[in-house]
Design an enzyme around this catalytic site. Structure first.
Site, PDB file in Angstrom:
ATOM      1  CE  LYS A  18      -3.587  -2.562   1.961  1.00  0.00           C
ATOM      2  NZ  LYS A  18      -4.864  -3.254   3.203  1.00  0.00           N
ATOM      3  CD  GLN A  39      -3.234  -4.079   6.268  1.00  0.00           C
ATOM      4  OE1 GLN A  39      -3.660  -3.175   6.175  1.00  0.00           O
ATOM      5  NE2 GLN A  39      -3.635  -5.498   5.497  1.00  0.00           N
ATOM      6  CG  ASP A  44      -9.748  -0.413   5.121  1.00  0.00           C
ATOM      7  OD1 ASP A  44      -8.870  -1.400   5.859  1.00  0.00           O
ATOM      8  OD2 ASP A  44     -10.092  -0.694   4.337  1.00  0.00           O
TER       9      ASP A  44
HETATM   10  N1  LIG Z   1      -7.442  -3.512   7.973  1.00  0.00           N
HETATM   11  C1  LIG Z   1      -7.329  -3.750   7.126  1.00  0.00           C
HETATM   12  N2  LIG Z   1      -7.559  -3.944   5.932  1.00  0.00           N
HETATM   13  C2  LIG Z   1      -6.997  -4.537   4.698  1.00  0.00           C
HETATM   14  O1  LIG Z   1      -7.633  -4.688   3.183  1.00  0.00           O
HETATM   15  C3  LIG Z   1      -6.512  -5.774   5.106  1.00  0.00           C
HETATM   16  C4  LIG Z   1      -6.437  -6.213   6.227  1.00  0.00           C
HETATM   17  N3  LIG Z   1      -6.452  -5.178   7.054  1.00  0.00           N
HETATM   18  N4  LIG Z   1      -6.219  -7.553   6.903  1.00  0.00           N
HETATM   19  C5  LIG Z   1      -5.163  -7.659   5.548  1.00  0.00           C
HETATM   20  C6  LIG Z   1      -6.143  -7.651   4.487  1.00  0.00           C
HETATM   21  C7  LIG Z   1      -5.531  -9.080   3.562  1.00  0.00           C
HETATM   22  N5  LIG Z   1      -5.361  -7.381   2.363  1.00  0.00           N
HETATM   23  C8  LIG Z   1      -4.783  -7.494   1.122  1.00  0.00           C
HETATM   24  C9  LIG Z   1      -4.921  -6.594   0.284  1.00  0.00           C
HETATM   25  C10 LIG Z   1      -3.663  -6.795  -1.084  1.00  0.00           C
HETATM   26  C11 LIG Z   1      -3.634  -7.797  -0.892  1.00  0.00           C
HETATM   27  C12 LIG Z   1      -2.633  -8.202  -3.007  1.00  0.00           C
HETATM   28  O2  LIG Z   1      -2.476  -7.110  -3.919  1.00  0.00           O
HETATM   29  N6  LIG Z   1      -2.494  -9.289  -3.118  1.00  0.00           N
HETATM   30  C13 LIG Z   1      -1.850  -9.608  -4.682  1.00  0.00           C
HETATM   31  C14 LIG Z   1      -0.943 -10.569  -4.196  1.00  0.00           C
HETATM   32  C15 LIG Z   1       0.555 -10.561  -3.880  1.00  0.00           C
HETATM   33  C16 LIG Z   1       0.962 -11.497  -3.675  1.00  0.00           C
HETATM   34  O3  LIG Z   1       1.945 -11.220  -4.013  1.00  0.00           O
HETATM   35  O4  LIG Z   1       0.741 -12.611  -2.694  1.00  0.00           O
HETATM   36  C17 LIG Z   1      -2.987 -10.165  -5.361  1.00  0.00           C
HETATM   37  O5  LIG Z   1      -4.144 -10.166  -4.791  1.00  0.00           O
HETATM   38  O6  LIG Z   1      -2.824  -9.621  -6.113  1.00  0.00           O
HETATM   39  C18 LIG Z   1      -3.801  -9.134  -0.910  1.00  0.00           C
HETATM   40  C19 LIG Z   1      -4.996  -8.906   0.408  1.00  0.00           C
HETATM   41  C20 LIG Z   1      -6.061  -6.345   2.499  1.00  0.00           C
HETATM   42  N7  LIG Z   1      -6.810  -6.157   4.284  1.00  0.00           N
END
Ligand SMILES: Nc1nc(=O)c2c([nH]1)NC[C@@H]1CN(c3ccc(C(=O)N[C@@H](CCC(=O)O)C(=O)O)cc3)C=[N+]21
Ligand SMILES: NC(=O)C1=CN([C@@H]2O[C@H](COP(=O)(O)OP(=O)(O)OC[C@H]3O[C@@H](n4cnc5c(N)ncnc54)[C@H](OP(=O)(O)O)[C@@H]3O)[C@@H](O)[C@H]2O)C=CC1
Length: 284
Positions: A49, A93, A116
């Site tokens: 992020k 987060q 968020d």
């Molecule tokens: N307050 C809060 N807000 C959140 O939005 C939040 C959180 N807590 N806790 C955990 C989860 C998990 N999460 C992700 C964000 C981006 C990818 C993301 O971009 N993943 C890439 C892959 C990244 C990799 O290579 O592992 C994709 O899906 O293309 C995944 C998971 C947001 N979260």
């Protein structure tokens, strides 16, 4: 033949637009992120992020906590950030840690810095369907943006959301209700035979249980759309909650992991940061 809902492509377009807006803005924008540095997932996602925010000209400040922190210490940090005019948005987060009262922490974030959309004030307005007045939780908002970008028709359709977290499942179910879908919100206490019943009549299935390759039900509607919110690490790879091949073979639309919901979450979070900064500087 299944079609892919390409979150990676759409997120790039959203970020390009934000970069233009930030360049024209007469004010600086900063995202403050609080996360537990002992949680590898949090460290990775906050890092992504921060990098994406920087790529569009938005500054970041990271506040790392660990398991020695208590709820009061986090609340004091949030109070400081709420009153710091250089901070446009505050991201907490999750998970912060077993011993931290996350609900108290989310609810302490100033509503106009709650990028968020997790504070009760914003979640409450979501219930009222007063979307123009508040921020919506980034991940469900990102899912809605992705569906709208592909001209999804919501009205009167059946939605099955599996997972009822405050972070995702609950706000997702309300957003889909507000979009005039008929929503079933399933969870770990939903009997498996019931889940199968709901799945085979669902036009939209959103899976957010946090279990790698968990969803693999049969008899899905050929016209259905599947949204895989899962972000699980398996042998160093990121895998979703949905068994992709088996599910994609049955339905019309599906999101990939990686490249689906994840990038949309980040782009939407950064969009909220810009929009809240703009709101804070309105009238200048
Ligand atoms: N307050 C809060 N807000 C959140 O939005 C939040 C959180 N807590 N806790 C955990 C989860 C998990 N999460 C992700 C964000 C981006 C990818 C993301 O971009 N993943 C890439 C892959 C990244 C990799 O290579 O592992 C994709 O899906 O293309 C995944 C998971 C947001 N979260
Ligand atoms: N890509 C992204 O941007 C994001 C991805 N995620 C990912 O989405 C997933 C879910 O995250 P989050 O909502 O925080 O997860 P939580 O762990 O907070 O919630 C999981 C939910 O799934 C339900 N559940 C667990 N097992 C089953 C089962 N066997 N059958 C039906 N329901 C079940 C739980 O039910 P109960 O309530 O009864 O315990 C709970 O409601 C995770 O993989 C997370 O990493 C999350 C946010 C953003």
């Amino acid at each position: 033949m299944v079609q892919i809902l390409d979150g990676k492509k759409l997120s790039k377009k959203i970020l390009e637009k934000i970069a233009e807006n930030v360049k024209e803005a007469a004010f600086s924008i900063k995202l403050a992120s609080i996360y537990n540095e002992k949680n590898p997932g949090s460290k990775m996602y906050v890092g992504m992020k921060v990098r994406r925010a920087a790529s569009v000209g938005i500054d970041s400040e990271e506040f790392k906590i660990d398991d020695t922190w208590n709820t009061d210490q986090v609340l004091r940090l949030i109070d400081k950030l709420n009153h710091d005019d250089s901070v446009s948005g505050i991201l907490v987060q999750s998970p912060l840690g077993q011993h931290i009262d996350e609900s108290a922490v989310f609810n302490a974030i100033s509503p106009i810095k709650d990028v968020d959309g997790l504070a009760a004030y914003n979640q409450g307005l979501l219930f009222e369907n007063a979307e123009e007045k508040h921020v919506v939780s980034a991940t469900p908002a990102g899912v809605m943006a992705l569906l709208k970008a592909y001209d999804y028709s919501f009205t009167g359709k059946n939605a099955l959301v599996i997972g009822r977290s405050v972070l995702f499942g609950r706000p997702m179910s309300i957003l889909l209700t507000n979009a005039d879908m008929t929503v079933t919100l399933a969870h770990s206490k939903t009997p498996t035979d019931q889940l199968q019943q709901f799945a085979q009549t669902a036009d939209l299935i959103v899976v957010a249980v946090g279990k790698a390759n968990w969803f693999q039900l049969d008899h899905l509607k050929a016209t259905a759309t599947v949204i895989d919110v899962g972000a699980n690490k398996l042998d160093g790879q990121t895998v979703g909650d949905v068994v992709f091949q088996k599910t994609a073979a049955q339905v019309s639309w599906i999101t990939p992991v990686p490249g689906g919901v994840g990038p949309m979450t980040i782009a939407t979070l950064i969009q909220h940061t810009y929009e809240l900064a703009k709101f804070q500087h309105r009238g200048e």
